[in-house]
Scaffold this motif. Structure first.
Motif: not given
Length: 333
Positions: A216-217, A211-212, A237-238, A328-331
Motif C-alpha cells: 500500500v502506497a 510502500f508498506d 500505485l499500490n 523518492t520511492v521506498v520499497f
C-alpha cells in the motif's frame, strides 16, 4: 606454435589496418591518450565510419567487408529506413564514447548525453543485473573499461556530403529555455491544467512514495496540500503480491528521481546512475531527428512502434525540464 602466433598477430594487424582505413577524424580524439601515463593501457582511436547505400547495405567507408569475410548483417537496414532519414535531411549519426560519458548526435545535434564517472559506471552495472539484461554478468565486467576508452562510430546515409558534421556548435541555451517555457504553456493548455499549477508542483519540495509490507502506497511531503487529495488518489500505485515478490527478488530498496536544469538524475538503492543531460536540446532533437526523422531507428534497427514510449516522454520533456522535482520511492524491506 611460433608460426601460429605469427599468423594470429598478422591477422590482428590486418583487421586493425582495415578498421583504421575506414575511419575519420573524431572530436576530442587523442585527448585521453595525451592525458594518460605512458605505461597505462587506453583505447583512443578515430571514429569508425560506416556508410550506407540506398538499399541499407553497410560498408566501412566504401570497403566491401563481406568480401573479406566480415559479416555486417547486423548493421543492415531497410530501403524504407534509408528513404526516411534521407527525406528528413539526416546525413549522419555519430556516437562518441569517452571516459566522461557517451554522446549521440544526428547531423551534429545532440540527441542523447549521459555523463558518468567510475562510481556511476559501477552503479549502471548493478542496474543491468537488476533489469535481467542478457549477458549482464559479462557487461558488468566490461563496463569499468569505459573509463579508459575514447572512440566513436559515425554512420553516414545516402545523400550525405563528403564531410558530414559530426558535432555541431554549442546551442543557444537561453533560446532553448525560452522555447521550453512556450512549449510548457502549450502542453498545460492541451491537458486543461491552469499555468499556476506548474509553480505549485515545482514548489512542493522533496516527495516520498512509501510502500508498506502489503504494497500500500503513502505519499509524504505534500504538507497541507495532502488534504486536497481524494482518498483513493494513490490506489493506482499500490503493488500487487506478485509485484511485491518481484521487488524483493530484484533487491529494490529505493529509487530517487530528480529533475534539474542540467538533466535527469536517478539514484537506485543509494547508488547514483549516469546523469541524463537535456540542457542542450537533447530531448527535442531526439523527437525531431531521432524518432520523427528516423535516425534512432536507423541506428538501432528498432521497430518504430517499440519507441512510442520514448516519443511520449519526449512530448512532455519541456515540462520535466522546467519543473524541479525530487521524488523518492521506498520499497518494503
Amino acid at each position: 606454435m611460433q608460426n601460429r602466433r605469427l599468423a594470429i598477430m598478422l591477422s590482428m594487424l590486418l583487421i586493425l589496418s582495415i578498421m583504421l582505413s575506414g575511419c575519420m577524424a573524431r572530436p576530442g580524439q587523442g585527448k585521453l591518450a595525451a592525458a594518460t601515463a605512458v605505461d597505462s593501457v587506453v583505447v583512443d582511436i578515430p571514429a569508425i565510419a560506416i556508410t550506407y547505400d540506398n538499399q541499407g547495405q553497410a560498408s566501412l567507408k566504401g570497403l566491401d567487408l563481406a568480401a573479406l569475410g566480415v559479416d555486417l548483417s547486423a548493421l543492415t537496414r531497410t530501403p524504407e529506413q534509408m528513404a526516411a532519414v534521407q527525406a528528413a535531411g539526416i546525413e549522419s549519426v555519430f556516437v562518441n564514447l569517452t571516459p566522461e560519458g557517451v554522446n549521440l548526435y544526428a547531423n551534429g545535434s545532440p540527441m542523447l548525453t549521459m555523463d558518468w564517472d567510475a562510481n556511476s559506471i559501477q552503479s549502471l552495472g548493478a542496474v543491468l543485473g537488476i533489469a535481467g539484461i542478457d549477458n549482464a554478468d559479462t557487461l558488468v565486467k566490461v563496463l569499468p573499461l569505459l573509463s579508459n576508452m575514447s572512440l566513436g562510430v559515425a554512420m553516414t546515409f545516402p545523400g550525405a556530403s563528403d564531410t558530414p558534421t559530426l558535432v555541431g556548435p554549442a546551442p543557444d541555451k537561453a533560446a532553448l529555455a525560452a522555447a521550453n517555457q512556450a512549449a510548457v504553456a502549450q502542453i498545460l493548455g492541451e491537458l486543461g491544467v491552469p499555468p499556476f499549477a506548474t509553480g505549485l508542483l515545482g514548489g512542493l519540495g522533496p516527495l516520498t512514495i512509501r510502500f508498506d509490507a502489503n504494497g500500500v502506497a503513502t505519499l509524504e511531503g505534500l504538507g497541507m496540500l495532502a488534504g486536497f487529495l481524494p482518498a483513493d488518489a494513490l490506489a493506482g500505485l499500490n503493488l500487487k503480491p506478485d509485484q511485491l515478490a518481484q521487488v524483493k527478488e530484484l533487491g529494490l530498496q529505493s529509487l530517487n528521481v530528480k529533475t534539474q536544469p542540467q538533466g535527469l538524475a536517478i539514484t537506485l538503492n543509494g547508488n547514483a546512475l549516469p546523469l541524463i543531460r537535456w540542457d542542450s536540446g537533447q530531448m527535442q532533437n531526439l523527437v525531431k531527428l531521432g524518432l520523427d526523422g528516423g535516425a534512432l531507428t536507423a541506428l538501432t534497427g528498432a521497430d518504430p512502434q517499440s519507441l512510442d514510449a520514448l516519443h511520449q516522454l519526449g512530448k512532455f520533456a519541456p515540462l520535466l525540464e522546467t519543473t524541479p522535482l525530487d521524488i523518492t520511492v521506498v520499497f518494503p524491506g
